[in-house]
Design a protein around this motif. Structure first.
Motif, short mmCIF file in Angstrom:
data_model
loop_
_atom_site.label_atom_id
_atom_site.label_comp_id
_atom_site.label_asym_id
_atom_site.label_seq_id
_atom_site.Cartn_x
_atom_site.Cartn_y
_atom_site.Cartn_z
N VAL A 1 -2.63 -5.50 -15.09
CA VAL A 1 -1.33 -5.27 -14.46
C VAL A 1 -0.25 -5.09 -15.51
O VAL A 1 0.55 -4.14 -15.46
N PRO B 1 6.24 0.05 -5.71
CA PRO B 1 4.97 0.40 -6.36
C PRO B 1 5.11 0.60 -7.87
O PRO B 1 5.98 1.33 -8.33
N LEU C 1 1.87 0.45 -9.66
CA LEU C 1 0.49 0.79 -9.99
C LEU C 1 -0.02 1.82 -9.00
O LEU C 1 0.30 1.77 -7.81
N ARG D 1 -2.98 3.66 -6.66
CA ARG D 1 -3.88 3.02 -5.69
C ARG D 1 -5.19 2.60 -6.34
O ARG D 1 -5.69 1.50 -6.07
N THR E 1 -5.82 1.76 -9.45
CA THR E 1 -5.59 0.57 -10.27
C THR E 1 -5.37 -0.65 -9.41
O THR E 1 -5.87 -1.75 -9.71
N GLN E 2 -4.63 -0.49 -8.31
CA GLN E 2 -4.40 -1.61 -7.40
C GLN E 2 -5.72 -2.14 -6.84
O GLN E 2 -5.90 -3.35 -6.71
N CYS E 3 -6.62 -1.25 -6.47
CA CYS E 3 -7.92 -1.68 -5.94
C CYS E 3 -8.69 -2.49 -6.98
O CYS E 3 -9.25 -3.55 -6.67
N PHE F 1 -6.91 -5.86 -7.49
CA PHE F 1 -7.07 -6.79 -6.38
C PHE F 1 -8.46 -7.40 -6.34
O PHE F 1 -8.62 -8.58 -6.02
N VAL G 1 1.39 -7.84 -5.98
CA VAL G 1 1.20 -6.88 -7.06
C VAL G 1 0.39 -5.68 -6.61
O VAL G 1 0.64 -4.55 -7.05
N ALA G 2 -0.58 -5.89 -5.73
CA ALA G 2 -1.49 -4.81 -5.33
C ALA G 2 -1.62 -4.72 -3.81
O ALA G 2 -2.71 -4.91 -3.26
N ASP H 1 -1.62 -2.14 -1.79
CA ASP H 1 -2.56 -1.09 -1.37
C ASP H 1 -4.00 -1.52 -1.58
O ASP H 1 -4.88 -1.23 -0.76
N GLY H 2 -4.24 -2.22 -2.68
CA GLY H 2 -5.58 -2.75 -2.91
C GLY H 2 -5.96 -3.79 -1.88
O GLY H 2 -7.11 -3.84 -1.42
#
Length: 505
Positions: free
Chosen positions: A198, A214, A216, A218, A220-222, A225, A279-280, A282-283
């Motif tokens: 992160v 946002p 990050l 998507r 990276t978020q996945c 997470f 932080v994530a 979407d993840g």
């Protein structure tokens, strides 16, 4: 702008945050240096001061923060009641950033309360000092608003908890302590990887900056997470990463089990909400079906294992797996109502399971055994103790009007509101898990409190000491109070959760 909200000079409110960390740290040092005869009093005094300090943020926060809504639109910055942001390692861009809001406040108060009760309960000097060290780490985790700082406080509890189990636990304490450390270290590696990813991608570790907008992509978020979720699942612990928990609880001293169940497990679920969702998002949304399925499996698995348990502390330990499953189900719904149910479940579990471990620890110590096959007829020899165990058990199984009801019931409702075949199925299976929870607690009460008294139970003293009443009464009263008024926990949670999820409540 958010930074305009912070006064340039330190305020009394900001000094309060520093005191929350310094007082128990100083207390641990003082208790360690004092003679054993005076150490208990010193531990109680420092823990009591910390508890009072933990309550004060709700009293001294700025008037702009009302009890139930900040009146700030979705997508606005996450604004804590009080925060303190100081340069820490400027060359690396690290900041000592701590703060408190409606999400962290109930957990801060719970930590202060349980540490005070445990310090009053124990007579062991070294154990009391370690409890205060644990308090520093737990409070720091709930206050941290910087990812690197969060990670460091998250790790502070590792060695003290190992020492509590290994130093004052049962006959297999060293093996249980090693298992606890190995699992926790594995989770720590994943947490560190997630935090560094992160910071490297977003260019900051500040949770105020990262939450609500946002930073990050998507993909990276996945990835982030997944790393964070597994790390927090170990600490919570969530199925199937829970296997260290029964051994740790079985071997830990009574106050160690209370702190472990009451606040240390909450570091995992709090981290999932504050850091994982913040932080994530979407993840988290991408992983939510898997989280929901794992949550329901944990509820059912925990209940079925409890139905087969024959050791008192192991049964209560495995019950935490099911209760944390309801917390995870609420989080997985990705809704305001679901996460509020998770926050309520966190606090209720801390109060009720803390009380249960106090009670079963007392029963085990007085009877000399924790085997259910050797414990029956408690109401004949110690009716008050049996009555308190009955109260804690029906609170834990979710009787309406007590604290355990709200989190579990509304986690199921939030899953129903999510809609669709998957979530409706998960809600139905979770409801079955709730019925199984009632079954194993009623089985526990039938075996322990009813029937002819065994020789082990006849040796149990019926008297409840003044120290025991002091430790248990606040948990009983708060279980009743939150059962009647859940707003005691949920006040001021709408805006932070709206910002975390980026939706309107």
């Amino acid at each position: 702008m958010y930074r305009d909200y912070i006064e340039p000079a330190w305020s009394g409110q900001q000094l309060l945050l520093i005191a929350l960390l310094l007082v128990p740290a100083l207390g641990a040092a003082v208790v360690a240096l004092l003679p054993a005869a005076r150490s208990r009093i010193a531990a109680v005094v420092f823990a009591a001061v910390t508890f009072v300090l933990s309550i004060l943020p709700a009293v001294v926060r700025p008037a702009e923060f009302g009890w139930f809504d900040y009146g700030i639109a979705a997508g606005s910055p996450l604004i804590p009641w009080i925060d303190l942001d100081l340069p820490w390692v400027p060359s690396l861009g690290l900041e000592f950033h701590i703060g408190i809001d409606g999400v962290s406040y109930p957990l801060v108060v719970l930590t202060g309360l349980l540490t005070l009760l445990c310090c009053a309960y124990t007579k062991k000097k070294g154990l009391a000092a370690l409890l205060l060290v644990l308090e520093v780490g737990v409070l720091g985790t709930f206050l941290a608003l910087d990812l690197i700082l969060f990670f460091l406080f998250f790790e502070v509890v590792l060695l003290p908890m190992y020492a509590v189990i290994a130093g004052w636990g049962g006959p297999n304490r060293r093996a249980a302590a090693r298992k606890f450390v190995l699992y926790t270290l594995a989770g720590s590696v994943l947490l560190l990887l997630g935090v560094l990813l992160v910071v490297a991608e977003a260019g900051t570790g500040d949770l105020i900056t990262l939450t609500g907008s946002p930073h990050l992509d998507r993909t990276t978020q996945c990835a982030v997470f997944v790393l964070l979720a597994v790390a927090f699942a170990v600490k919570a612990p969530l199925w199937p990463l829970h296997t260290w928990l029964p051994d740790a609880h079985t071997e830990a001293p009574t106050v160690g089990s209370v702190i472990l169940a009451g606040v240390l497990l909450k570091m995992g679920t709090y981290g999932l909400i504050r850091v994982g969702l913040g932080v994530a998002p979407d993840g988290a949304d991408w992983a939510s079906p898997v989280l929901g399925i794992l949550a329901v499996v944990a509820i059912i698995a925990g209940s079925l294992i409890c139905l087969r348990q024959t050791e008192l502390k192991r049964l209560i330990a495995y019950s935490s797996v099911g209760h944390m499953g309801f917390v995870l189900l609420g989080i997985a719904t990705m809704s305001i109502a679901g996460i509020q149910a998770a926050l309520l479940g966190n606090i209720a579990h801390g109060l009720i399971t803390g009380l249960l471990f106090f009670l079963v620890g007392t029963i085990k110590d007085r009877a000399g055994t924790g085997s259910l096959n050797q414990l029956s007829g408690l109401r004949e020899t110690a009716p008050r103790l049996a009555g308190l165990l009955g109260f804690a058990a029906i609170a834990s199984l979710g009787l309406p009007g007590l604290a355990g009801f709200w989190g579990e019931a509304f986690a199921v409702i939030a899953a129903v509101d999510r809609g669709g075949p998957l979530w409706m199925t998960l809600a139905a299976v979770a409801a079955v898990g709730g019925a199984l929870t009632a079954a194993y607690f009623l089985r526990l009460l039938r075996q322990v409190t009813h029937g002819p008294a065994t020789p082990e139970v006849r040796s149990v003293s019926p008297a409840i000491t003044r120290t025991e009443w002091l430790a248990w009464s606040p948990l009983i009263l708060l279980t009743l109070a939150i059962g009647i008024a859940p707003a005691l926990v949920l006040a001021d949670t709408s805006q932070p959760l709206t910002t975390l999820l980026g939706i309107q409540p």
